[in-house]
Design a protein around this motif. Structure first.
Motif, PDB file in Angstrom:
ATOM      1  N   PRO A   1      23.696   6.388  28.201  1.00  0.00           N
ATOM      2  CA  PRO A   1      23.564   6.841  29.592  1.00  0.00           C
ATOM      3  C   PRO A   1      24.899   7.276  30.206  1.00  0.00           C
ATOM      4  O   PRO A   1      24.927   8.061  31.131  1.00  0.00           O
ATOM      5  CB  PRO A   1      23.013   5.612  30.320  1.00  0.00           C
TER       6      PRO A   1
ATOM      7  N   HIS B   1      16.073  -2.197  32.078  1.00  0.00           N
ATOM      8  CA  HIS B   1      16.446  -1.025  31.280  1.00  0.00           C
ATOM      9  C   HIS B   1      17.823  -0.549  31.710  1.00  0.00           C
ATOM     10  O   HIS B   1      18.224  -0.751  32.859  1.00  0.00           O
ATOM     11  CB  HIS B   1      15.443   0.115  31.481  1.00  0.00           C
TER      12      HIS B   1
ATOM     13  N   ARG C   1      19.046   2.856  31.587  1.00  0.00           N
ATOM     14  CA  ARG C   1      18.933   4.303  31.413  1.00  0.00           C
ATOM     15  C   ARG C   1      19.771   4.996  32.486  1.00  0.00           C
ATOM     16  O   ARG C   1      20.386   4.342  33.326  1.00  0.00           O
ATOM     17  CB  ARG C   1      17.471   4.718  31.508  1.00  0.00           C
ATOM     18  N   ARG C   2      19.772   6.330  32.437  1.00  0.00           N
ATOM     19  CA  ARG C   2      20.584   7.106  33.375  1.00  0.00           C
ATOM     20  C   ARG C   2      20.265   6.806  34.831  1.00  0.00           C
ATOM     21  O   ARG C   2      21.154   6.711  35.657  1.00  0.00           O
ATOM     22  CB  ARG C   2      20.413   8.601  33.106  1.00  0.00           C
TER      23      ARG C   2
END
Length: 143
Positions: free
Chosen positions: A50, A18, A20-21
């Protein structure tokens, strides 16, 4: 996720399931660890979610402010201004074009092997040609 160090002509990358942030923050912490804390570094980013979410979730922005890091964003529709983009062209050319990996793990392994090879062969004429060609591509203006 990848980072290109202009001062050393080295490419760094992490293959993650992934983007993501949280994974991004882990990656920029790694990038920060490559340089002394007294040295200010700039991280140039495109407008991927992100990256742009520092107003909604301040973890990355707060971390950057506390760790002598400047976050710089390319303008919308202009990620080609980011100097890492030609490196991605080389990655596709040398490691991914014409392949059909049976799993994400195998594809990730191929990407990691390319990064290792690339960092040990920065003067390879074919690599330099692909990067130079990708750097010269003119982009159309988007109104």
């Amino acid at each position: 996720m990848a980072a290109y160090d202009l001062s050393t002509d080295k490419l760094y990358g992490h293959v993650k399931a992934h983007k993501r942030r949280g994974e991004f923050l882990t990656f920029v912490r790694y990038v920060r660890s490559l340089h002394p804390m007294t040295q200010r570094i700039a991280i140039v980013m495109d407008n991927y979610g992100p990256h742009r979410s520092t107003k909604v979730d301040t973890r990355v922005g707060d971390w950057a402010a506390a760790n002598n890091v400047e976050l710089a964003y390319t303008p919308f529709y202009s990620s080609w201004l980011n100097r890492i983009e030609p490196q991605f062209t080389a990655l596709r050319y040398f490691a991914l074009n014409g392949t059909d990996h049976p799993s994400h793990q195998e594809q990730g392994s191929m990407i990691r092997r390319f990064i290792l090879w690339r960092n040990h062969h920065t003067t390879d004429p074919k690599l330099r040609k692909v990067i130079r060609s990708a750097s010269l591509i003119k982009r159309a203006k988007v109104a």
